[in-house]
Design a protein around this motif. Structure first.
Motif, PDB file in Angstrom:
ATOM      1  N   ILE A 100     131.333  43.129  -6.337  1.00 47.74           N
ATOM      2  CA  ILE A 100     130.260  43.038  -6.600  1.00 47.74           C
ATOM      3  C   ILE A 100     130.115  44.244  -7.959  1.00 47.74           C
ATOM      4  CG2 ILE A 100     128.862  43.285  -4.655  1.00 47.74           C
ATOM      5  CD1 ILE A 100     129.286  46.366  -4.936  1.00 47.74           C
ATOM      6  N   PRO A 101     129.775  44.196  -8.930  1.00 48.70           N
ATOM      7  CA  PRO A 101     129.723  44.759  -9.883  1.00 48.70           C
ATOM      8  C   PRO A 101     129.597  46.044  -9.748  1.00 48.70           C
ATOM      9  CG  PRO A 101     128.052  42.948 -10.226  1.00 48.70           C
ATOM     10  CD  PRO A 101     127.873  42.814  -9.392  1.00 48.70           C
ATOM     11  N   TRP A 102     130.550  46.336 -11.649  1.00 49.27           N
ATOM     12  CA  TRP A 102     129.683  47.995 -10.892  1.00 49.27           C
ATOM     13  C   TRP A 102     129.276  49.025 -10.641  1.00 49.27           C
ATOM     14  CZ3 TRP A 102     133.967  52.475 -10.487  1.00 49.27           C
ATOM     15  CH2 TRP A 102     133.772  53.222 -10.318  1.00 49.27           C
ATOM     16  N   GLN A 103     128.158  48.052 -11.859  1.00 52.35           N
ATOM     17  CA  GLN A 103     126.030  49.015 -11.902  1.00 52.35           C
ATOM     18  C   GLN A 103     126.068  49.340  -9.836  1.00 52.35           C
ATOM     19  OE1 GLN A 103     125.239  51.456 -13.420  1.00 52.35           O
ATOM     20  NE2 GLN A 103     127.004  51.001 -14.855  1.00 52.35           N
ATOM     21  N   MET A 104     126.081  47.223  -9.844  1.00 53.38           N
ATOM     22  CA  MET A 104     125.473  47.090  -8.229  1.00 53.38           C
ATOM     23  C   MET A 104     126.084  48.139  -7.165  1.00 53.38           C
ATOM     24  SD  MET A 104     124.460  43.106  -8.790  1.00 53.38           S
ATOM     25  CE  MET A 104     124.646  43.768  -6.417  1.00 53.38           C
ATOM     26  N   PHE A 105     127.063  48.579  -7.364  1.00 52.88           N
ATOM     27  CA  PHE A 105     128.242  49.444  -6.816  1.00 52.88           C
ATOM     28  C   PHE A 105     128.335  50.615  -6.715  1.00 52.88           C
ATOM     29  CE2 PHE A 105     132.014  51.955  -7.131  1.00 52.88           C
ATOM     30  CZ  PHE A 105     132.252  52.165  -5.621  1.00 52.88           C
ATOM     31  N   ILE A 106     127.894  51.134  -7.541  1.00 51.48           N
ATOM     32  CA  ILE A 106     127.771  52.806  -8.392  1.00 51.48           C
ATOM     33  C   ILE A 106     126.700  53.110  -7.062  1.00 51.48           C
ATOM     34  CG2 ILE A 106     126.747  53.126 -10.631  1.00 51.48           C
ATOM     35  CD1 ILE A 106     129.629  55.200  -8.528  1.00 51.48           C
TER      36      ILE A 106
END
Length: 501
Positions: free
Chosen positions: A468-474
């Motif tokens: 998943i993209p970084w923003q969704m992960f964080i």
């Protein structure tokens, strides 16, 4: 603008100095050093500071009150029989000084007692003649006028203090001078002056120089609430300014002991790994204290207790246990490392024991490390295998995690990699997987697994472990449990081939 601010601060300080008398009673400025309004002549004997061990303001516990021909008030026992630099005389009113200072109250009472004892002894003498009361060589001034012996480094502060006891005002806004006056006020028990100096110092902007100055004098000041707040503020200032240890490492080599203690006692310190703190402590002590016994004492009682041994690497702990350095108390260090190993092996039990001892709990607190510590479990069979566990907080990603960018899409993602540090001989085939604990199940869920043969490459892993993209992960609260990401890595050696001869 900066000049205007400094002018404003200076003006405010001047007003504070002028209005400093508030609530301390009437002013007797007219009586200071005035023969007409005084009943005593204070003799001030000034000796060189180096003659009393270089201490500018000895501790009040060193006060000695001696009476022979007169009443001598020694600032320190080290000042007895030291050569005089100069002598000053000041007319004083014993009632005013006694009202301002319990110390001078005791001096006045002792003088009063000595005078009456002296007169009584004279009157009991068989050859007593009123007309020859002082004909035996004993001057009246010897019995009624005290002598104060001080170091030359505290002369200005003592004179300022005497003036304050009459008019309740101070004449200097400089931190170093205010601190000297505070020290003198503490020694001679002028509480109103201590309070005023502390208030004025608290209004001044904190700098590295002033913070170190306050901490360096802290051990000689009575811990009044105002003074304690000033010392706490100085420690917090240094800890915050120098929390990026790596950036200021060279500057810190020139810091005094009190500054080192203030900075390295902080949990907010940013450092690559705790091993570096241990190495710095040894390097700093060996540069500052060339004499072995003194250095050994400083390390054992001041510096090594600041090291978080529980967060040092196992390799470094092993080196510390086997080292033979003379300046380290090996019994002390071995005991600490044993406690650390118990803490690692039985964390729940040890935490319960330490819960009753608040003085040691902080030693196990984790700093902000650039390299995160991991918990490792190793197996020899049926095949060599290593399982590593570690936790990452959301805030840690700004310091220790690096986003990987996908060139075609331009999106960032979270990646994990295995790096082989030592040079390989031949080839090694490994089976590895990365897993993360989820909030829903509370269990580790495999996120990536692969099989690779090392034939020269030193790094393997996955650019996008969670897909998943970084923003969704964080922002994923199913992965971050109470803002902490719990990770597991499992490596198994399947085959290892030695290089052909």
């Amino acid at each position: 603008m900066a000049g205007a601010e400094r002018s404003s601060t200076a003006a405010e300080m001047d007003v504070d100095l002028e209005l400093s008398r508030g609530g301390e009673g009437p002013s007797f400025e007219f009586a200071f050093n005035s023969q007409n309004f005084s009943d005593r002549l204070l003799r001030i004997e000034v000796v060189a500071s180096e003659d009393v061990g270089g201490r500018s303001l000895p501790d009040s516990s060193c006060h000695e009150e001696k009476g022979d021909a007169g009443q001598n008030i020694e600032s320190s026992s080290a000042m007895v029989d030291t050569p005089l630099l100069r002598v000053k005389t000041v007319y004083i009113n014993s009632a005013i000084l006694a009202a301002r200072s319990p110390f001078f109250l005791k001096v006045v009472l002792l003088l009063f007692l000595k005078i009456h004892v002296f007169y009584y002894q004279i009157m009991l003498s068989e050859k007593f003649l009123p007309s020859k009361l002082f004909s035996n060589g004993m001057k009246e001034s010897d019995q009624t006028h005290p002598t104060l012996r001080i170091a030359n480094s505290e002369e200005n502060a003592v004179m300022e203090l005497l003036s304050f006891m009459y008019n309740g005002k101070l004449t200097t806004p400089e931190p170093a001078h205010l601190l000297d006056i505070l020290m003198a006020a503490d020694k001679f028990e002028v509480l109103s002056c201590m309070r005023l100096c502390s208030q004025l110092l608290a209004k001044l902007p904190m700098t590295t120089e002033s913070a170190l100055l306050y901490l360096d004098h802290a051990c000689s000041i009575s811990m009044a609430s105002e003074v304690h707040c000033l010392i706490v503020r100085a420690r917090k200032f240094l800890a915050n300014k120098y929390k990026n240890y790596t950036k200021f490492q060279h500057e810190l080599t020139n810091f005094p002991l009190v500054g080192i203690e203030a900075i390295f006692s902080s949990t907010d310190l940013h450092v690559t790994i705790e091993d570096n703190i241990y190495i710095f402590m040894l390097t700093w002590a060996r540069a500052r204290y060339p004499e072995l016994e003194e250095r050994r004492m400083i390390l054992s009682s001041h510096l090594l207790p600041l090291v978080r041994f529980s967060h040092m690497s196992c390799a470094k702990l092993q080196k510390v246990l086997t080292c033979t350095d003379d300046d380290i108390d090996h019994d002390q260090v071995n005991k600490v490392i044993t406690t650390v190993l118990l803490h690692k092996a039985y964390p729940t039990h040890v935490h319960g024991v330490l819960g009753a001892d608040a003085t040691t709990c902080w030693q196990f607190a984790e700093r902000t490390y650039m390299c995160k510590p991991v918990k490792v479990v190793a197996f020899d069979g049926p095949c060599p295998q290593v399982i590593a566990y570690w936790d990452l907080k959301r805030l840690d990603f700004t310091l220790v995690a690096r986003c990987n960018i996908d060139q075609p899409s331009g999106l960032y993602s979270f990646g994990l990699f295995l790096v082989i540090i030592e040079k390989l001989k031949g080839s090694v085939t490994v089976d590895y997987e990365f897993a993360a604990r989820t909030r829903g199940s509370g269990k580790f869920v495999t996120r990536f697994e692969s099989k690779t043969t090392f034939t020269g490459s030193l790094m393997i892993g996955c650019d996008d472990v969670f897909g998943i993209p970084w923003q969704m992960f964080i922002a994923d609260d199913n992965l971050f449990i109470d803002d902490v990401l719990h990770l597991r890595a499992d490596w198994r050696v399947l085959e290892q081939q030695e290089p052909e001869a």
